[in-house]
Write a protein that holds these residues in place. Structure first.
Motif, mmCIF file in Angstrom:
data_model
loop_
_atom_site.group_PDB
_atom_site.id
_atom_site.type_symbol
_atom_site.label_atom_id
_atom_site.label_comp_id
_atom_site.label_asym_id
_atom_site.label_seq_id
_atom_site.Cartn_x
_atom_site.Cartn_y
_atom_site.Cartn_z
ATOM 1 N N GLU A 38 39.342 -67.627 -25.813
ATOM 2 C CA GLU A 38 38.807 -67.269 -27.137
ATOM 3 C C GLU A 38 38.326 -68.501 -27.926
ATOM 4 O O GLU A 38 38.710 -68.715 -29.068
ATOM 5 C CB GLU A 38 39.858 -66.511 -27.948
ATOM 6 C CG GLU A 38 40.312 -65.222 -27.284
ATOM 7 C CD GLU A 38 41.432 -64.537 -28.058
ATOM 8 O OE1 GLU A 38 41.140 -63.544 -28.740
ATOM 9 O OE2 GLU A 38 42.590 -65.017 -27.971
ATOM 10 N N CYS A 39 37.474 -69.282 -27.290
ATOM 11 C CA CYS A 39 36.955 -70.490 -27.942
ATOM 12 C C CYS A 39 35.824 -70.162 -28.907
ATOM 13 O O CYS A 39 34.993 -69.279 -28.642
ATOM 14 C CB CYS A 39 36.432 -71.469 -26.896
ATOM 15 S SG CYS A 39 37.740 -72.279 -25.946
ATOM 16 N N SER A 40 35.773 -70.894 -30.011
ATOM 17 C CA SER A 40 34.671 -70.737 -30.961
ATOM 18 C C SER A 40 34.484 -72.029 -31.738
ATOM 19 O O SER A 40 35.413 -72.827 -31.890
ATOM 20 C CB SER A 40 34.929 -69.574 -31.929
ATOM 21 O OG SER A 40 36.017 -69.860 -32.800
ATOM 22 N N LEU A 41 33.257 -72.225 -32.216
ATOM 23 C CA LEU A 41 32.923 -73.365 -33.066
ATOM 24 C C LEU A 41 32.015 -72.838 -34.164
ATOM 25 O O LEU A 41 30.895 -72.399 -33.899
ATOM 26 C CB LEU A 41 32.233 -74.455 -32.255
ATOM 27 C CG LEU A 41 31.788 -75.714 -33.007
ATOM 28 C CD1 LEU A 41 32.963 -76.383 -33.709
ATOM 29 C CD2 LEU A 41 31.127 -76.699 -32.047
ATOM 30 N N VAL A 42 32.514 -72.856 -35.409
ATOM 31 C CA VAL A 42 31.835 -72.184 -36.517
ATOM 32 C C VAL A 42 31.540 -73.178 -37.632
ATOM 33 O O VAL A 42 32.428 -73.941 -38.047
ATOM 34 C CB VAL A 42 32.703 -71.026 -37.056
ATOM 35 C CG1 VAL A 42 32.033 -70.361 -38.249
ATOM 36 C CG2 VAL A 42 32.976 -70.008 -35.952
ATOM 37 N N ASP A 43 30.307 -73.169 -38.105
ATOM 38 C CA ASP A 43 29.921 -73.942 -39.286
ATOM 39 C C ASP A 43 30.399 -73.180 -40.518
ATOM 40 O O ASP A 43 30.029 -72.029 -40.743
ATOM 41 C CB ASP A 43 28.401 -74.120 -39.315
ATOM 42 C CG ASP A 43 27.942 -75.094 -40.388
ATOM 43 O OD1 ASP A 43 28.600 -75.180 -41.459
ATOM 44 O OD2 ASP A 43 26.908 -75.763 -40.187
ATOM 45 N N ILE A 162 45.770 -79.659 -16.823
ATOM 46 C CA ILE A 162 44.588 -78.846 -16.502
ATOM 47 C C ILE A 162 43.358 -79.313 -17.277
ATOM 48 O O ILE A 162 42.241 -78.880 -17.007
ATOM 49 C CB ILE A 162 44.824 -77.349 -16.799
ATOM 50 C CG1 ILE A 162 45.078 -77.121 -18.301
ATOM 51 C CG2 ILE A 162 45.938 -76.794 -15.954
ATOM 52 C CD1 ILE A 162 45.036 -75.654 -18.700
ATOM 53 N N GLY A 163 43.540 -80.210 -18.232
ATOM 54 C CA GLY A 163 42.431 -80.677 -19.060
ATOM 55 C C GLY A 163 42.415 -79.958 -20.395
ATOM 56 O O GLY A 163 43.466 -79.563 -20.915
ATOM 57 N N GLY A 164 41.228 -79.803 -20.941
ATOM 58 C CA GLY A 164 41.110 -79.194 -22.254
ATOM 59 C C GLY A 164 39.911 -78.280 -22.348
ATOM 60 O O GLY A 164 39.164 -78.081 -21.386
ATOM 61 N N ALA A 165 39.739 -77.705 -23.534
ATOM 62 C CA ALA A 165 38.628 -76.786 -23.792
ATOM 63 C C ALA A 165 37.469 -77.554 -24.422
ATOM 64 O O ALA A 165 37.626 -78.190 -25.471
ATOM 65 C CB ALA A 165 39.085 -75.665 -24.720
ATOM 66 N N TYR A 166 36.321 -77.507 -23.772
ATOM 67 C CA TYR A 166 35.084 -78.103 -24.280
ATOM 68 C C TYR A 166 34.320 -76.984 -24.972
ATOM 69 O O TYR A 166 33.954 -75.974 -24.360
ATOM 70 C CB TYR A 166 34.298 -78.690 -23.111
ATOM 71 C CG TYR A 166 32.979 -79.329 -23.465
ATOM 72 C CD1 TYR A 166 32.909 -80.674 -23.822
ATOM 73 C CD2 TYR A 166 31.803 -78.606 -23.406
ATOM 74 C CE1 TYR A 166 31.694 -81.275 -24.121
ATOM 75 C CE2 TYR A 166 30.590 -79.194 -23.698
ATOM 76 C CZ TYR A 166 30.535 -80.522 -24.056
ATOM 77 O OH TYR A 166 29.323 -81.114 -24.340
ATOM 78 N N ILE A 167 34.080 -77.135 -26.284
ATOM 79 C CA ILE A 167 33.612 -76.013 -27.099
ATOM 80 C C ILE A 167 32.295 -76.372 -27.778
ATOM 81 O O ILE A 167 32.173 -77.426 -28.411
ATOM 82 C CB ILE A 167 34.663 -75.629 -28.161
ATOM 83 C CG1 ILE A 167 36.044 -75.434 -27.522
ATOM 84 C CG2 ILE A 167 34.249 -74.362 -28.893
ATOM 85 C CD1 ILE A 167 37.166 -75.222 -28.527
ATOM 86 N N THR A 168 31.327 -75.477 -27.672
ATOM 87 C CA THR A 168 30.057 -75.606 -28.376
ATOM 88 C C THR A 168 29.878 -74.412 -29.309
ATOM 89 O O THR A 168 30.639 -73.436 -29.251
ATOM 90 C CB THR A 168 28.877 -75.654 -27.388
ATOM 91 O OG1 THR A 168 28.746 -74.369 -26.749
ATOM 92 C CG2 THR A 168 29.093 -76.729 -26.329
ATOM 93 N N ALA A 169 28.855 -74.480 -30.149
ATOM 94 C CA ALA A 169 28.600 -73.384 -31.083
ATOM 95 C C ALA A 169 28.218 -72.104 -30.356
ATOM 96 O O ALA A 169 28.317 -71.017 -30.917
ATOM 97 C CB ALA A 169 27.498 -73.788 -32.064
ATOM 98 N N GLU A 170 27.766 -72.224 -29.106
ATOM 99 C CA GLU A 170 27.361 -71.055 -28.339
ATOM 100 C C GLU A 170 28.494 -70.508 -27.486
ATOM 101 O O GLU A 170 28.270 -69.677 -26.598
ATOM 102 C CB GLU A 170 26.168 -71.401 -27.435
ATOM 103 C CG GLU A 170 24.877 -71.708 -28.167
ATOM 104 C CD GLU A 170 24.888 -73.080 -28.822
ATOM 105 O OE1 GLU A 170 25.479 -74.012 -28.235
ATOM 106 O OE2 GLU A 170 24.321 -73.213 -29.925
ATOM 107 N N CYS A 175 35.568 -70.267 -22.938
ATOM 108 C CA CYS A 175 36.106 -71.618 -22.929
ATOM 109 C C CYS A 175 35.671 -72.326 -21.647
ATOM 110 O O CYS A 175 35.863 -71.799 -20.547
ATOM 111 C CB CYS A 175 37.633 -71.610 -23.004
ATOM 112 S SG CYS A 175 38.279 -70.965 -24.561
ATOM 113 N N ARG A 176 35.100 -73.498 -21.805
ATOM 114 C CA ARG A 176 34.719 -74.298 -20.646
ATOM 115 C C ARG A 176 35.817 -75.330 -20.402
ATOM 116 O O ARG A 176 36.056 -76.203 -21.224
ATOM 117 C CB ARG A 176 33.382 -74.978 -20.897
ATOM 118 C CG ARG A 176 32.856 -75.746 -19.686
ATOM 119 C CD ARG A 176 31.539 -76.429 -19.965
ATOM 120 N NE ARG A 176 30.485 -75.478 -20.269
ATOM 121 C CZ ARG A 176 29.217 -75.816 -20.433
ATOM 122 N NH1 ARG A 176 28.840 -77.085 -20.355
ATOM 123 N NH2 ARG A 176 28.322 -74.898 -20.708
#
Length: 322
Positions: A38-43, A162-170, A175-176
């Motif tokens: 459930e990743c998100s990036l919001v302005d 396992i690393g982390g979540a790379y998150i973009t606005a799209e 979750c990548r």
């Protein structure tokens, strides 16, 4: 000769490549977490943005690198224009709604942690993490990285192996997973197109230059500056009617055996793109989020061509060189 027209309907297919260092971050790791979702990036519309991710923390026992567990933590970083991880001083976070109470700014990342609520839970934990930061910190690379960690007595942090979540606005909930923030994945390049229909009017036999220089005839690409700055792009196009001898073909709508070979030159000031772009020549896009081209057609109608209406459909691609 009767009027012959060409209609070009344009579409864009996009993919991109980016470069990143292959070196490791050097942070101690353990089986801190098993999943990001459930990743998100919001302005937020006030000069700040919020990155969010749901983390499945594993029990802290045996996942502290043989040190004393103090709290849960989040490792957070942004990137400069070259994809190098950067920390940020103006960062605040929460875990399941409980605000963080401390942060440590390190080389390339920020550690945020709390001491109560979900932060203090050393058992298996399904928690929603949020990180707030100023938009200016993301101006050069439109993505952030969040990694689950355990804050421990001696080494300060033990990160999720396992690393982390790379998150973009799209992200839109996706979750990548990235093993190490030092090696960010290629970022998505979002380009939209204002694509006109082109009417070439009457076409004469022999080689003919047909410039279309009105504002309505321009082909314009729109994008985010930070996604394209300093990067070359290859513009090319395929067509519906196929090619012959390295040129596109206009076909007679009534008699498909009647064809007119043609080339297209996209002009942007002193720069030109000859299509088909058989040499995969690249050009940089303009600053300011928009690049427009004026089309110049070169047609090669044979003397035996029959009168009628001729057309073709072009599909444009914009890619970065491999």
């Amino acid at each position: 000769m009767k009027k012959k027209t060409v209609t070009a309907l344009l579409a864009l297919s996009l993919w991109a490549l980016a470069e990143g260092s292959a070196s490791a971050s050097g942070i101690a790791t353990a089986n801190v977490a098993s999943r990001y979702s459930e990743c998100s990036l919001v302005d937020n519309g006030n000069g700040t943005s919020t990155a969010s991710v749901t983390i499945d923390f594993n029990p802290a026992e045996n996942n502290t690198n043989e040190d004393i567990f103090l709290s849960r933590g989040l490792l957070f970083n942004l990137y400069d224009k070259n994809g190098v991880p950067q920390g940020a001083s103006s960062v605040s976070a929460s875990l399941d709604g409980e605000a963080s109470q401390d942060k440590e700014i390190n080389a390339g990342y920020v550690l945020v942690r709390g001491m109560v609520g979900a932060w203090d839970n050393d058992q298996a934990l399904h928690a929603r993490a949020t990180v707030n930061f100023h938009n200016g910190a993301m101006a050069d690379w439109p993505a952030v990285f969040i990694r689950a960690a355990n804050y421990v007595a001696g080494q300060n942090q033990v990160a999720a192996m396992i690393g982390g979540a790379y998150i973009t606005a799209e992200a839109n909930g996706r979750c990548r997973l990235v093993k190490d923030p030092v090696t960010p994945p290629p970022f998505d390049i979002n380009i939209t197109v204002d694509a006109p229909d082109w009417d070439l009017g009457e076409i004469d036999t022999g080689m003919q230059r047909i410039p279309l220089d009105t504002s309505q005839d321009r082909l314009c690409l729109k994008y985010t500056d930070s996604e394209t700055s300093g990067k070359p792009f290859i513009i090319n196009a395929s067509n519906q009617n196929g090619m012959a001898d390295g040129r596109y073909q206009l076909k007679n709508l009534q008699e498909s055996s009647q064809v007119i070979p043609y080339e297209l030159i996209l002009e942007n000031g002193s720069r030109q793109v000859l299509l088909p772009n058989n040499s995969s020549a690249s050009i940089p896009l303009d600053k300011g989020g928009k690049t427009c081209f004026s089309p110049l057609f070169r047609t090669f109608a044979p003397k035996t061509i029959q009168p009628g209406d001729y057309s073709d459909v072009l599909t444009f691609t914009v890619v970065t060189p491999t």
